[in-house]
Design a protein around this motif. Structure first.
Motif, PDB file in Angstrom:
ATOM      1  N   MET B   1       0.450 -17.434 -12.850  1.00 17.66           N
ATOM      2  CA  MET B   1       1.327 -17.076 -11.725  1.00 17.66           C
ATOM      3  C   MET B   1       0.500 -16.371 -10.649  1.00 17.66           C
ATOM      4  SD  MET B   1       4.789 -14.809 -11.743  1.00 17.66           S
ATOM      5  CE  MET B   1       3.981 -13.245 -11.604  1.00 17.66           C
ATOM      6  N   LYS B   2       0.775 -16.720  -9.411  1.00 15.60           N
ATOM      7  CA  LYS B   2       0.009 -16.148  -8.309  1.00 15.60           C
ATOM      8  C   LYS B   2       0.455 -14.701  -8.050  1.00 15.60           C
ATOM      9  CE  LYS B   2      -1.485 -17.611  -3.715  1.00 15.60           C
ATOM     10  NZ  LYS B   2      -1.634 -16.302  -3.167  1.00 15.60           N
ATOM     11  N   CYS B   3      -0.527 -13.836  -7.835  1.00 17.59           N
ATOM     12  CA  CYS B   3      -0.188 -12.438  -7.575  1.00 17.59           C
ATOM     13  C   CYS B   3       0.503 -12.302  -6.213  1.00 17.59           C
ATOM     14  CB  CYS B   3      -1.448 -11.588  -7.580  1.00 17.59           C
ATOM     15  SG  CYS B   3      -2.039 -11.261  -9.230  1.00 17.59           S
ATOM     16  N   PRO B   4       1.474 -11.427  -6.133  1.00 15.45           N
ATOM     17  CA  PRO B   4       2.197 -11.276  -4.858  1.00 15.45           C
ATOM     18  C   PRO B   4       1.423 -10.460  -3.819  1.00 15.45           C
ATOM     19  CG  PRO B   4       3.101  -9.777  -6.485  1.00 15.45           C
ATOM     20  CD  PRO B   4       2.035 -10.582  -7.185  1.00 15.45           C
ATOM     21  N   ILE B   5       0.288  -9.919  -4.222  1.00 19.47           N
ATOM     22  CA  ILE B   5      -0.466  -9.082  -3.271  1.00 19.47           C
ATOM     23  C   ILE B   5      -1.578  -9.913  -2.635  1.00 19.47           C
ATOM     24  CG2 ILE B   5      -1.865  -7.010  -2.987  1.00 19.47           C
ATOM     25  CD1 ILE B   5      -0.500  -5.817  -5.303  1.00 19.47           C
ATOM     26  N   ASP B   6      -1.399 -10.226  -1.373  1.00 16.91           N
ATOM     27  CA  ASP B   6      -2.468 -10.958  -0.698  1.00 16.91           C
ATOM     28  C   ASP B   6      -3.461  -9.974  -0.084  1.00 16.91           C
ATOM     29  OD1 ASP B   6      -1.233  -9.960   1.516  1.00 16.91           O
ATOM     30  OD2 ASP B   6      -0.550 -11.878   2.297  1.00 16.91           O
ATOM     31  N   GLU B   7      -4.464 -10.532   0.605  1.00 12.93           N
ATOM     32  CA  GLU B   7      -5.536  -9.667   1.128  1.00 12.93           C
ATOM     33  C   GLU B   7      -5.010  -8.648   2.134  1.00 12.93           C
ATOM     34  OE1 GLU B   7      -7.506 -13.156   2.428  1.00 12.93           O
ATOM     35  OE2 GLU B   7      -9.230 -12.853   1.111  1.00 12.93           O
ATOM     36  N   THR B   8      -4.097  -9.091   2.991  1.00 15.27           N
ATOM     37  CA  THR B   8      -3.633  -8.170   4.044  1.00 15.27           C
ATOM     38  C   THR B   8      -2.798  -7.039   3.435  1.00 15.27           C
ATOM     39  OG1 THR B   8      -1.734  -9.562   4.505  1.00 15.27           O
ATOM     40  CG2 THR B   8      -3.649  -9.896   5.862  1.00 15.27           C
ATOM     41  N   LEU B   9      -1.989  -7.388   2.439  1.00 14.64           N
ATOM     42  CA  LEU B   9      -1.163  -6.342   1.815  1.00 14.64           C
ATOM     43  C   LEU B   9      -2.044  -5.343   1.060  1.00 14.64           C
ATOM     44  CD1 LEU B   9       1.662  -5.293   1.383  1.00 14.64           C
ATOM     45  CD2 LEU B   9       1.927  -6.862  -0.538  1.00 14.64           C
ATOM     46  N   MET B  10      -3.065  -5.887   0.398  1.00 15.42           N
ATOM     47  CA  MET B  10      -3.991  -5.011  -0.329  1.00 15.42           C
ATOM     48  C   MET B  10      -4.671  -4.041   0.650  1.00 15.42           C
ATOM     49  SD  MET B  10      -5.472  -4.250  -3.246  1.00 15.42           S
ATOM     50  CE  MET B  10      -5.704  -5.501  -4.499  1.00 15.42           C
ATOM     51  N   ILE B  11      -5.079  -4.562   1.790  1.00 10.80           N
ATOM     52  CA  ILE B  11      -5.754  -3.717   2.781  1.00 10.80           C
ATOM     53  C   ILE B  11      -4.772  -2.703   3.376  1.00 10.80           C
ATOM     54  CG2 ILE B  11      -6.823  -3.757   5.084  1.00 10.80           C
ATOM     55  CD1 ILE B  11      -8.675  -4.484   2.694  1.00 10.80           C
ATOM     56  N   ASP B  12      -3.560  -3.143   3.648  1.00  8.78           N
ATOM     57  CA  ASP B  12      -2.553  -2.201   4.154  1.00  8.78           C
ATOM     58  C   ASP B  12      -2.368  -1.042   3.176  1.00  8.78           C
ATOM     59  OD1 ASP B  12      -2.067  -3.459   6.519  1.00  8.78           O
ATOM     60  OD2 ASP B  12      -0.326  -4.581   5.819  1.00  8.78           O
ATOM     61  N   TYR B  13      -2.323  -1.378   1.892  1.00 10.99           N
ATOM     62  CA  TYR B  13      -2.129  -0.341   0.871  1.00 10.99           C
ATOM     63  C   TYR B  13      -3.349   0.572   0.793  1.00 10.99           C
ATOM     64  CZ  TYR B  13      -1.000   1.833  -3.594  1.00 10.99           C
ATOM     65  OH  TYR B  13      -0.725   2.747  -4.572  1.00 10.99           O
ATOM     66  N   LEU B  14      -4.523  -0.062   0.804  1.00  7.90           N
ATOM     67  CA  LEU B  14      -5.772   0.707   0.731  1.00  7.90           C
ATOM     68  C   LEU B  14      -5.885   1.691   1.891  1.00  7.90           C
ATOM     69  CD1 LEU B  14      -8.655   0.872  -0.669  1.00  7.90           C
ATOM     70  CD2 LEU B  14      -9.414  -0.671   1.125  1.00  7.90           C
ATOM     71  N   VAL B  26       3.480  -2.628  -4.269  1.00 11.88           N
ATOM     72  CA  VAL B  26       2.058  -2.789  -4.607  1.00 11.88           C
ATOM     73  C   VAL B  26       1.707  -1.880  -5.784  1.00 11.88           C
ATOM     74  CG1 VAL B  26      -0.308  -2.482  -3.782  1.00 11.88           C
ATOM     75  CG2 VAL B  26       1.414  -3.422  -2.254  1.00 11.88           C
ATOM     76  N   ARG B  27       2.166  -0.633  -5.713  1.00 11.25           N
ATOM     77  CA  ARG B  27       1.857   0.329  -6.777  1.00 11.25           C
ATOM     78  C   ARG B  27       2.344  -0.193  -8.123  1.00 11.25           C
ATOM     79  NH1 ARG B  27       4.667   4.412  -4.829  1.00 11.25           N
ATOM     80  NH2 ARG B  27       3.339   4.611  -3.020  1.00 11.25           N
ATOM     81  N   SER B  28       3.540  -0.712  -8.104  1.00  5.86           N
ATOM     82  CA  SER B  28       4.116  -1.211  -9.347  1.00  5.86           C
ATOM     83  C   SER B  28       3.319  -2.414  -9.862  1.00  5.86           C
ATOM     84  CB  SER B  28       5.579  -1.567  -9.079  1.00  5.86           C
ATOM     85  OG  SER B  28       6.002  -2.548  -9.936  1.00  5.86           O
ATOM     86  N   HIS B  29       2.906  -3.279  -8.928  1.00  5.80           N
ATOM     87  CA  HIS B  29       2.131  -4.449  -9.352  1.00  5.80           C
ATOM     88  C   HIS B  29       0.774  -4.034  -9.918  1.00  5.80           C
ATOM     89  CE1 HIS B  29       0.668  -8.563  -9.466  1.00  5.80           C
ATOM     90  NE2 HIS B  29      -0.444  -8.126  -8.878  1.00  5.80           N
ATOM     91  N   LEU B  30       0.151  -3.055  -9.286  1.00  2.73           N
ATOM     92  CA  LEU B  30      -1.176  -2.629  -9.746  1.00  2.73           C
ATOM     93  C   LEU B  30      -1.107  -2.081 -11.175  1.00  2.73           C
ATOM     94  CD1 LEU B  30      -2.728  -0.892  -6.593  1.00  2.73           C
ATOM     95  CD2 LEU B  30      -3.171  -3.174  -7.477  1.00  2.73           C
ATOM     96  N   GLU B  31       0.017  -1.485 -11.507  1.00  7.74           N
ATOM     97  CA  GLU B  31       0.164  -0.947 -12.869  1.00  7.74           C
ATOM     98  C   GLU B  31       0.209  -2.063 -13.900  1.00  7.74           C
ATOM     99  OE1 GLU B  31       3.601   1.524 -12.739  1.00  7.74           O
ATOM    100  OE2 GLU B  31       2.607   3.059 -11.519  1.00  7.74           O
ATOM    101  N   GLN B  32       0.706  -3.222 -13.445  1.00  8.91           N
ATOM    102  CA  GLN B  32       0.894  -4.316 -14.408  1.00  8.91           C
ATOM    103  C   GLN B  32      -0.247  -5.325 -14.410  1.00  8.91           C
ATOM    104  OE1 GLN B  32       4.531  -5.951 -12.981  1.00  8.91           O
ATOM    105  NE2 GLN B  32       5.651  -4.038 -13.266  1.00  8.91           N
ATOM    106  N   CYS B  33      -1.012  -5.380 -13.334  1.00  8.67           N
ATOM    107  CA  CYS B  33      -1.995  -6.462 -13.186  1.00  8.67           C
ATOM    108  C   CYS B  33      -3.416  -5.899 -13.203  1.00  8.67           C
ATOM    109  CB  CYS B  33      -1.733  -7.220 -11.880  1.00  8.67           C
ATOM    110  SG  CYS B  33      -2.948  -8.506 -11.554  1.00  8.67           S
ATOM    111  N   PRO B  34      -4.128  -6.096 -14.304  1.00 15.55           N
ATOM    112  CA  PRO B  34      -5.486  -5.523 -14.407  1.00 15.55           C
ATOM    113  C   PRO B  34      -6.433  -6.066 -13.338  1.00 15.55           C
ATOM    114  CG  PRO B  34      -4.734  -6.378 -16.528  1.00 15.55           C
ATOM    115  CD  PRO B  34      -3.724  -6.803 -15.525  1.00 15.55           C
ATOM    116  N   ALA B  35      -6.303  -7.356 -13.003  1.00 13.68           N
ATOM    117  CA  ALA B  35      -7.240  -7.948 -12.030  1.00 13.68           C
ATOM    118  C   ALA B  35      -7.063  -7.290 -10.666  1.00 13.68           C
ATOM    119  CB  ALA B  35      -6.996  -9.454 -11.932  1.00 13.68           C
ATOM    120  N   CYS B  36      -5.823  -7.156 -10.236  1.00 11.82           N
ATOM    121  CA  CYS B  36      -5.577  -6.531  -8.931  1.00 11.82           C
ATOM    122  C   CYS B  36      -5.971  -5.058  -8.962  1.00 11.82           C
ATOM    123  CB  CYS B  36      -4.106  -6.670  -8.520  1.00 11.82           C
ATOM    124  SG  CYS B  36      -3.682  -8.337  -8.021  1.00 11.82           S
ATOM    125  N   ARG B  37      -5.717  -4.407 -10.109  1.00  7.13           N
ATOM    126  CA  ARG B  37      -6.066  -2.985 -10.203  1.00  7.13           C
ATOM    127  C   ARG B  37      -7.587  -2.808 -10.099  1.00  7.13           C
ATOM    128  NH1 ARG B  37      -3.270  -1.838 -14.465  1.00  7.13           N
ATOM    129  NH2 ARG B  37      -4.932  -1.943 -16.013  1.00  7.13           N
TER     130      ARG B  37
END
Lengths: 193, 213
Positions: B1-14, B26-37
């Motif tokens: 399944m494709k992660c819902p966090i794209d590059e722009t959203l990741m940068i916005d969060y960062l 994003v925070r919730s997704h990062l808790e669940q997805c090791p690759a994105c974290r």
């Protein structure tokens, strides 16, 4: 007393107000814009990899060109990002002429020394040197975006404007640059940060 | 399944530019997805390193440098005797502007022929390494592509104004000799890519005609 108040008022004028005043014939107001931005433009150019003399020359050219082209700035265009656009274009032209780049192979920099008693490297200069070498390896556009965002702390909409990119594209460019930097830093990243 | 966090959203969060709702997502997704974290932690590490005091700004020149720099700029700009400002381009009435641009575009199309097969046709050894457009075989073709795009864009007055402004800025830059005829502004590369690939002589010709000199 009066002159002190006037001086303070001048500094409180926005860029747009200063530009309007210049267009009305108060041309010396341009000096205030120079005073406001010369340090940032110079620092931006140094962070783009230019040495002091190069950055000083291009800083001067940037303001001279800005003055000559002041009539072409659109009312809704941010002066600051427009100025960065000019500086970035000047730097790009310079790099082209100099057939960029004085790349320092990462291996030549040696391992990053870390003080056993601290989490930060011993020498500030050492980290700075390594960082500059890494930034030098980025494509020019990515370096522009990173420098404007991280060191100049421009908001992304201004970064995008200054780099001639769309907002999303600026963020994607930034993301790619940061990923590259992370990859190059590798394990030493945890030591540094 | 494709992660819902794209590059722009990741940068916005960062960068702390996320809307509160998106940040929570994003925070919730990062808790669940090791690759994105892992990716976020890498990016955040670089960000901390670059923003930290140890990586501080380059050395500043002495204070006297700024005064000297301001003086040199002043002498080259506002302390110069006032001269006739060439802002006529921006003050033309809309109809005149459009008419001028239409005439300029026709002239520019003629230039295409000149560059392609006329006296300005670049020989193989003088052609600069062109072209940003992948399927563009020559300078003449790049120019022609740009001109057609310019023609289409001219239907929009704003674009026409920008084109003339750009030509004006280019002329000024060319006058100053500082930037070798680079487009300063606007940075609408889709329209100007072909024009940017011309050599200095060709740029002079285009500007001469486009600006109605």
């Amino acid at each position: 007393m009066k002159s002190q108040r006037e001086g303070r008022d001048l500094y409180q004028m926005s860029d747009e107000q200063l530009i309007l005043a210049i267009e009305r014939g108060e041309r010396d107001k341009f000096g205030l814009l120079v005073e406001s931005y010369q340090r940032r433009i110079y620092r931006f150019l140094r962070n783009m990899g230019l040495d002091h003399d190069e950055a000083a020359d291009i800083t001067q050219n940037t303001f001279i060109l800005a003055y000559k082209n002041l009539g072409s700035i659109q009312r809704n265009k941010c002066f600051r990002s427009w100025l960065f656009t000019i500086a970035a274009n000047q730097a790009r032209n310079y790099f082209r002429k100099r057939s960029r780049q004085r790349q320092v192979p990462l291996d030549d920099l040696g391992p990053l020394a870390v003080d056993e008693n601290q989490s930060l490297p011993v020498e500030r200069g050492q980290l700075r040197e390594r960082l500059e070498a890494l930034l030098d390896r980025l494509p020019l556009k990515q370096r522009q975006v990173v420098v404007m965002r991280v060191f100049e702390q421009l908001p992304f909409d201004e970064v995008a404007l200054a780099c001639g990119l769309g907002l999303s594209n600026a963020k994607v460019t930034y993301h790619r640059a940061m990923k590259k930097l992370a990859g190059w830093l590798g394990p030493s990243l945890s030591e540094i940060s | 399944m494709k992660c819902p966090i794209d590059e722009t959203l990741m940068i916005d969060y960062l960068e702390g530019c996320c809307e509160p709702g998106a940040a929570a997502q994003v925070r919730s997704h990062l808790e669940q997805c090791p690759a994105c974290r892992r990716e976020y932690e890498e990016l955040a590490g670089v960000r901390r390193m670059m923003a930290g005091p140890a990586a501080g700004p380059p050395d500043e020149p002495p204070e006297s440098f700024w005064a000297e720099n301001a003086r040199v700029v002043a002498e080259a700009t506002y302390l110069q005797p006032a001269r006739l400002e060439r802002r006529w381009a921006l003050r033309l009435p809309r109809a005149a502007m459009t008419g001028t641009l239409a005439a300029a575009a026709v002239l520019l199309l003629t230039l295409t022929w000149l560059f392609e097969s006329g006296p300005f046709s670049p020989g193989p050894e003088t052609v600069p390494a062109v072209v940003s457009l992948e399927d563009t075989p020559s300078v003449g073709q790049a120019l022609q592509d740009s001109l057609w795009m310019l023609w289409r864009e001219m239907q929009e007055f704003e674009m026409a104004a920008k084109a003339l402004e750009s030509a004006y800025a280019l002329q000024l830059e060319s006058d100053s000799g500082a930037a070798g005829g680079e487009l300063l502004y606007p940075s609408d590369y889709t329209v100007y890519d072909g024009l940017q690939d011309l050599n200095d002589e060709q740029v002079d010709q285009v500007i001469f005609l486009a600006a109605g000199y």
